[in-house]
Design a protein around this motif. Structure first.
Motif, PDB file in Angstrom:
ATOM      1  N   UNK A  96      46.954  42.576  39.692  1.00 44.95           N
ATOM      2  CA  UNK A  96      46.308  43.835  40.048  1.00 44.95           C
ATOM      3  C   UNK A  96      46.061  44.698  38.826  1.00 44.95           C
ATOM      4  N   UNK A  97      46.984  44.662  37.836  1.00 47.69           N
ATOM      5  CA  UNK A  97      46.786  45.443  36.615  1.00 47.69           C
ATOM      6  C   UNK A  97      45.553  44.961  35.856  1.00 47.69           C
ATOM      7  N   UNK A  98      45.345  43.637  35.830  1.00 46.40           N
ATOM      8  CA  UNK A  98      44.155  43.092  35.161  1.00 46.40           C
ATOM      9  C   UNK A  98      42.894  43.544  35.886  1.00 46.40           C
ATOM     10  N   UNK A  99      42.888  43.442  37.207  1.00 43.92           N
ATOM     11  CA  UNK A  99      41.707  43.844  37.967  1.00 43.92           C
ATOM     12  C   UNK A  99      41.444  45.342  37.819  1.00 43.92           C
ATOM     13  N   UNK A 100      42.490  46.150  37.877  1.00 44.83           N
ATOM     14  CA  UNK A 100      42.341  47.599  37.771  1.00 44.83           C
ATOM     15  C   UNK A 100      41.735  47.987  36.428  1.00 44.83           C
ATOM     16  N   UNK A 101      42.208  47.336  35.343  1.00 44.72           N
ATOM     17  CA  UNK A 101      41.657  47.644  34.021  1.00 44.72           C
ATOM     18  C   UNK A 101      40.183  47.266  33.940  1.00 44.72           C
ATOM     19  N   UNK A 102      39.812  46.110  34.499  1.00 41.15           N
ATOM     20  CA  UNK A 102      38.407  45.683  34.488  1.00 41.15           C
ATOM     21  C   UNK A 102      37.543  46.670  35.263  1.00 41.15           C
ATOM     22  N   UNK A 103      38.016  47.114  36.429  1.00 41.69           N
ATOM     23  CA  UNK A 103      37.260  48.084  37.229  1.00 41.69           C
ATOM     24  C   UNK A 103      37.081  49.384  36.465  1.00 41.69           C
ATOM     25  N   UNK A 104      38.134  49.852  35.795  1.00 43.24           N
ATOM     26  CA  UNK A 104      38.037  51.079  35.011  1.00 43.24           C
ATOM     27  C   UNK A 104      37.013  50.950  33.893  1.00 43.24           C
ATOM     28  N   UNK A 105      37.055  49.817  33.190  1.00 45.32           N
ATOM     29  CA  UNK A 105      36.141  49.613  32.062  1.00 45.32           C
ATOM     30  C   UNK A 105      34.701  49.518  32.537  1.00 45.32           C
ATOM     31  N   UNK A 106      34.470  48.795  33.607  1.00 44.58           N
ATOM     32  CA  UNK A 106      33.109  48.674  34.140  1.00 44.58           C
ATOM     33  C   UNK A 106      32.581  50.010  34.640  1.00 44.58           C
ATOM     34  N   UNK A 107      33.472  50.881  35.031  1.00 47.33           N
ATOM     35  CA  UNK A 107      33.042  52.190  35.511  1.00 47.33           C
ATOM     36  C   UNK A 107      32.992  53.246  34.432  1.00 47.33           C
ATOM     37  N   UNK A 108      33.309  52.895  33.223  1.00 47.18           N
ATOM     38  CA  UNK A 108      33.310  53.846  32.119  1.00 47.18           C
ATOM     39  C   UNK A 108      32.044  53.658  31.282  1.00 47.18           C
ATOM     40  N   UNK A 110      31.209  54.842  28.557  1.00 49.00           N
ATOM     41  CA  UNK A 110      31.418  54.899  27.112  1.00 49.00           C
ATOM     42  C   UNK A 110      31.899  53.570  26.534  1.00 49.00           C
ATOM     43  N   UNK A 111      32.205  52.608  27.400  1.00 48.05           N
ATOM     44  CA  UNK A 111      32.661  51.303  26.927  1.00 48.05           C
ATOM     45  C   UNK A 111      31.741  50.226  27.481  1.00 48.05           C
ATOM     46  N   UNK A 112      31.246  49.350  26.632  1.00 49.77           N
ATOM     47  CA  UNK A 112      30.454  48.181  27.034  1.00 49.77           C
ATOM     48  C   UNK A 112      29.295  48.582  27.955  1.00 49.77           C
ATOM     49  N   UNK A 113      28.477  49.481  27.451  1.00 49.77           N
ATOM     50  CA  UNK A 113      27.302  49.918  28.219  1.00 49.77           C
ATOM     51  C   UNK A 113      26.383  48.736  28.492  1.00 49.77           C
ATOM     52  N   UNK A 114      25.940  48.625  29.737  1.00 47.18           N
ATOM     53  CA  UNK A 114      25.028  47.569  30.181  1.00 47.18           C
ATOM     54  C   UNK A 114      25.649  46.170  30.131  1.00 47.18           C
ATOM     55  N   UNK A 115      26.933  46.094  29.942  1.00 45.21           N
ATOM     56  CA  UNK A 115      27.644  44.808  29.949  1.00 45.21           C
ATOM     57  C   UNK A 115      28.813  44.932  30.920  1.00 45.21           C
ATOM     58  N   UNK A 116      28.954  43.991  31.796  1.00 43.44           N
ATOM     59  CA  UNK A 116      30.046  44.021  32.769  1.00 43.44           C
ATOM     60  C   UNK A 116      31.091  42.967  32.418  1.00 43.44           C
ATOM     61  N   UNK A 117      32.316  43.335  32.736  1.00 41.82           N
ATOM     62  CA  UNK A 117      33.427  42.398  32.572  1.00 41.82           C
ATOM     63  C   UNK A 117      33.755  41.759  33.909  1.00 41.82           C
ATOM     64  N   UNK A 118      34.055  40.491  33.896  1.00 39.57           N
ATOM     65  CA  UNK A 118      34.559  39.796  35.066  1.00 39.57           C
ATOM     66  C   UNK A 118      35.848  39.083  34.718  1.00 39.57           C
ATOM     67  N   UNK A 119      36.407  38.372  35.666  1.00 38.10           N
ATOM     68  CA  UNK A 119      37.648  37.654  35.371  1.00 38.10           C
ATOM     69  C   UNK A 119      37.771  36.422  36.237  1.00 38.10           C
ATOM     70  N   UNK A 120      38.463  35.449  35.720  1.00 39.23           N
ATOM     71  CA  UNK A 120      38.897  34.264  36.461  1.00 39.23           C
ATOM     72  C   UNK A 120      40.418  34.178  36.303  1.00 39.23           C
ATOM     73  N   UNK A 121      41.147  34.320  37.396  1.00 39.28           N
ATOM     74  CA  UNK A 121      42.616  34.319  37.348  1.00 39.28           C
ATOM     75  C   UNK A 121      43.122  33.110  38.108  1.00 39.28           C
ATOM     76  N   UNK A 122      44.022  32.377  37.458  1.00 41.03           N
ATOM     77  CA  UNK A 122      44.610  31.182  38.066  1.00 41.03           C
ATOM     78  C   UNK A 122      46.121  31.290  38.043  1.00 41.03           C
ATOM     79  N   UNK A 123      46.731  30.732  39.051  1.00 43.18           N
ATOM     80  CA  UNK A 123      48.188  30.633  39.121  1.00 43.18           C
ATOM     81  C   UNK A 123      48.598  29.279  38.539  1.00 43.18           C
ATOM     82  N   UNK A 124      49.454  29.292  37.520  1.00 41.32           N
ATOM     83  CA  UNK A 124      49.891  28.014  36.935  1.00 41.32           C
ATOM     84  C   UNK A 124      51.240  27.550  37.461  1.00 41.32           C
ATOM     85  N   UNK A 125      51.861  28.322  38.378  1.00 43.78           N
ATOM     86  CA  UNK A 125      53.049  27.890  39.122  1.00 43.78           C
ATOM     87  C   UNK A 125      54.251  27.575  38.218  1.00 43.78           C
ATOM     88  N   UNK A 126      54.318  28.191  37.056  1.00 43.24           N
ATOM     89  CA  UNK A 126      55.431  27.944  36.127  1.00 43.24           C
ATOM     90  C   UNK A 126      55.546  26.455  35.810  1.00 43.24           C
TER      91      UNK A 126
END
Length: 884
Positions: A96-108, A110-126
């Motif tokens: 959730x912290x990763x997603x929250x940061x991405x949402x904040x950046x995409x909504x700001x 002043x950072x990465x104008x006209x460029x959006x960040x996405x993510x691919x998150x995988x569970x590696x199960x230790x």
């Protein structure tokens, strides 16, 4: 890179599931068959979360354990097995912290104008195998596992965030470093060869050496020198602990009662595991070490907690507790079936965390999480299943017989030991990692001017290695005001907070900040502690625990080594006489300053008292009284002689000598006044010289009287030539010559080695004696010897003449007086040498008074007796008759 472990250090969790959970806690796991949909997907991941964007952040995060049956290869591997997932709900917050940061950046804007960040998150199960698979998956187009091929332009992987285990991150780095893709880990950097891959690595934790040095300072601050160590094998990190960290602690005075590894491998026999763990935990219970360091990875508290619970540690230990110290990698985690277990073992525990700030809006973001609204979240369905024991239906036609989730379930309603909504430090590191990548990407975009955004994306896709240069040099403040930057090794530049854990009966806890470790070389203090803010386990009654091999050596004792024991173990011996120790555990005793002396316990120095023979004390006042009385008696005798000046008894043996003798006896009685009272320069110069001259004159007078008597008797014989010697000239010559020699000797003494006031700090333990230093012992005894010589000569002459027919028995009186005089001064020498301080002065005064009293008594009292009591004998006729 060192060889990675074959099994995850948390495989103990598998054992719990296999041996315990399957039988007792069937709702704590989720079983999924690998056979579903396996034909078109050779590496299925049941827990993944994809959000499209122009630039993609990869996330490989250990979210749950996976336990699967042994594959026999009689059928397709995925048809022959099913997976059992054991959820660590605390790691979901990292996602959730990763997603929250991405949402904040995409909504700001002043950072990465006209460029959006996405993510691919995988569970590696230790799991190392699945970590490698997730890494390959993240390099492929989502949903199409084709390694080394990207079938779309938009999903451009720019960096990967991994954690929370450092060893898992090394598995990721094995593949991603070949692609020059930036990798950010929210864990401590393991010891490794940085030459090849250093530029790709970025660690969201400060250098681990700082936290170990901070722990050392914490131990030294509280004087905890006798410790225990429990660790769970973590490969390179464990090797670093045993090879580098523990010897470093030993070099700084820390000893270890036990160093034990707790079970982290895969065991088949649960009973054997519990027995082995019980034996090791009993070491902690029986040990004098009240402080136990626990070294592990993020989730290893789960294993420690389980071992404490299953081995009945608390039943044996009763209320006795230990203070656990945990490194920054370790955080509170739990498996769902532990939700009803006691967390008392955390009460008073101390852990290190990355210094963090509260991120505005994150807690509300977490509380709004709902599986009905966030169906794209591949982790959330299982979270709801295990946390709320309800199912999320895939379609409206699905059976409604099971407990269906309503969407009213709230994460904030869960106990803290199950899930926290407030951002933890590991989540804070993930949040900062996303912002670090965004800032580096912004710097890279800014460096490529006058090009359209898609051209920039194309350049970045082809030359992703350029991002490393900007990522290593980022320096900014995040939305919470925390400064983010990396050092030359790619490690986060920041501080550690010292956290004290406080638990409550309702399964909640507080992380109380009680100090800081600041590795900044410009900082004056590496360690800052607020000791009053600590909460200790109930066993210690809110008193700072003591963790020593043996009790402290109290003040007044010194440490001595015990053969065959560690250097932290020692015995205590009392300090020798005259020495002290004023602190606990001192290795050597020391002497007090010269003006001080040890108290009876030899743990403190007391100021010595200034002493001398004073008028106020009994001894001094008594001697003064005797001096005054004898002086008045002498004056009275002198008065009698003056009154009867012309009587035969006065005139019989040279009146002038008698008056001179009486005068100097009076002076000798007054001489003690120079000895009583605080020694001054004048009194020190006068006391011995005046004593020597006065007594020399007095003894010279006695000698002259004796010789006069002898010569007078010899002159009465017919034809004797001695008549010419009888007279005042001979007596005067004897007195002057003897006195002159003594005066000359005293003058030389005063000229070369004059006496002076001095302080004797050694004769008495608790006193400083104010005394007169004689300047020269040789001169002092020379003066004394000359006086003694005169006395002995006078005694011999008087003794030889004692039977002469003297009317008033003058020679007998002189003989007795000189016998007393010589006896006194012969006994004076040993008495003077055997006494110290003011008693030496008292001995000399006593000798002065007694010898002078002897002269006065035996020379003048017989005459006074005749004058006063027998006046009829004081006639000329009686004198002539006796002589005839």
């Amino acid at each position: 890179m060192g060889e990675v472990n074959k099994f995850s250090t948390t495989a103990f969790g598998y054992l719990i599931v296999r041996s315990l959970v399957l039988g007792l806690f069937p709702m704590s796991i989720c079983k999924v068959s690998f056979s579903k949909g396996i034909r078109g997907d050779p590496s299925p991941f049941f827990h993944k979360y994809h959000k499209p964007g122009d630039s993609i952040l990869g996330g490989i995060i250990s979210h749950s354990f996976i336990v699967s049956q042994t594959i026999t290869f009689r059928r397709h591997p995925f048809e022959d097995s099913s997976a059992e997932f054991i959820l660590l709900t605390q790691t979901y917050q990292h996602i959730l912290a990763l997603e929250f940061a991405v949402i904040e950046i995409n909504g700001n804007p002043q950072i990465l104008t006209n460029v959006t960040l996405g993510f691919n998150i995988y569970n590696n199960y230790f799991n190392p195998k699945l970590t490698y698979a997730a890494t390959m998956e993240i390099l492929s187009t989502p949903g199409r596992f084709i390694p080394n091929y990207k079938c779309d332009f938009q999903n451009n992987l720019i960096a990967v965030i991994g954690g929370p285990n450092s060893n898992d991150f090394l598995h990721i780095a094995t593949i991603l470093s070949q692609y020059k893709i930036a990798q950010l880990a929210y864990s401590s950097a393991p010891e490794m060869n940085r030459s090849n891959q250093a530029i790709s690595f970025h660690w969201m934790f400060p250098n681990a050496d700082y936290q170990y040095y901070g722990i050392l300072q914490l131990l030294l601050y509280f004087k905890w020198t006798w410790l225990g160590i429990f660790y769970i094998n973590m490969g390179n990190q464990t090797e670093l602990l045993l090879r580098k960290i523990l010897p470093f602690f030993s070099q700084h005075g820390i000893c270890f009662d036990f160093i034990e590894t707790l079970a982290g491998g895969l065991f088949d026999d649960l009973n054997a595991l519990i027995e082995a763990s019980r034996a090791k935990l009993n070491l902690a219970w029986k040990s004098r070490a009240n402080i136990v360091i626990f070294h592990g990875e993020f989730h290893t508290v789960t294993s420690l907690w389980a071992l404490l619970e299953l081995s009945e540690y608390y039943d044996k230990a009763g209320k006795k507790a230990k203070v656990w110290i945990m490194t920054a990698d370790v955080d509170f985690t739990s498996i769902l079936f532990q939700r009803n277990w006691s967390i008392d073992f955390l009460q008073g525990a101390i852990s290190l965390t990355i210094q963090s700030k509260e991120v505005s809006g994150f807690q509300k973001f977490v509380q709004m999480r709902n599986p009905l609204l966030h169906k794209e979240d591949g982790f959330l369905k299982e979270i709801w299943l295990q946390l709320f024991d309800c199912l999320i239906p895939n379609s409206s036609s699905e059976s409604m017989d099971q407990n269906i989730c309503t969407g009213e379930e709230k994460l904030e309603d869960l106990p803290m030991i199950v899930f926290e909504t407030k951002m933890t430090t590991h989540s804070y590191c993930v949040y900062n990692a996303v912002y670090a990548v965004a800032q580096a990407l912004q710097a890279l975009y800014s460096s490529i001017n006058k090009q359209r955004s898609r051209m920039i994306l194309k350049i970045l896709k082809q030359e992703s290695w350029k991002l490393h240069h900007f990522l290593r040099r980022v320096s900014f403040n995040n939305s919470a005001g925390g400064k983010i930057s990396f050092d030359e090794n790619g490690e986060f530049v920041g501080k550690f907070d010292i956290i004290n854990w406080v638990t409550f009966p309702n399964q909640s806890f507080l992380r109380v900040k009680v100090g800081t470790i600041d590795p900044d070389p410009l900082s004056r203090h590496l360690l800052t502690i607020r000791e009053d803010d600590f909460t200790w386990p109930t066993w210690f009654n809110q008193v700072s625990p003591v963790s020593l091999c043996n009790d402290n050596c109290p003040s007044g004792y010194r440490k001595t080594k015990l053969e065959g024991k560690q250097f932290c173990c020692y015995d205590c011996l009392p300090c020798p006489q005259g020495e002290i120790t004023n602190q606990t555990d001192m290795g050597t005793c020391f002497q007090c300053p010269e003006d001080q002396y040890p108290n009876n316990k030899q743990d403190f120095c007391l100021l010595k008292e200034m002493t001398y023979l004073s008028y106020e004390e009994t001894l001094g006042s008594s001697l003064l009284a005797v001096t005054i009385i004898l002086s008045f008696i002498t004056i009275s005798v002198l008065g009698v002689f003056l009154k009867y000046h012309n009587t035969p008894i006065i005139k019989a043996n040279n009146r002038s000598l008698s008056y001179t003798l009486l005068l100097f006896i009076l002076l000798s009685f007054l001489c003690p006044l120079l000895f009583i009272g605080r020694p001054m320069i004048v009194t020190c110069l006068l006391r011995q010289t005046a004593f020597g001259i006065i007594f020399s004159v007095a003894v010279s007078c006695i000698l002259a009287k004796t010789i006069t008597v002898v010569l007078a008797f010899m002159a009465t014989k017919p034809g004797s030539k001695m008549r010419t010697w009888v007279g005042k000239r001979l007596s005067l010559s004897i007195v002057l010559s003897c006195s002159f020699m003594q005066t000359l000797l005293c003058a030389v003494w005063l000229a070369i080695y004059p006496p002076f006031p001095d302080f004797d700090v050694h004769s008495f333990n608790s006193e400083i004696v104010v005394e007169c230093n004689e300047g020269s012992v040789v001169m002092f005894y020379s003066v004394l010897s000359f006086m003694g010589f005169l006395a002995i000569v006078s005694f011999i002459v008087a003794f030889l003449a004692r039977k002469l027919p003297d009317t008033f028995q003058e020679t007998k009186s002189i003989t007795f007086s000189m016998l007393v005089f010589c006896s006194v001064w012969l006994s004076f020498v040993p008495a003077y040498l055997s006494t110290k301080g003011k008693y030496t002065v008292a001995v000399e005064i006593f000798s002065l008074l007694s010898s002078s009293a002897g002269l006065l008594t035996f020379v003048f009292f017989p005459k006074c007796y005749i004058i006063i009591m027998r006046p009829h004998l004081n006639k000329r006729e009686h004198l002539i008759k006796r002589i005839i």
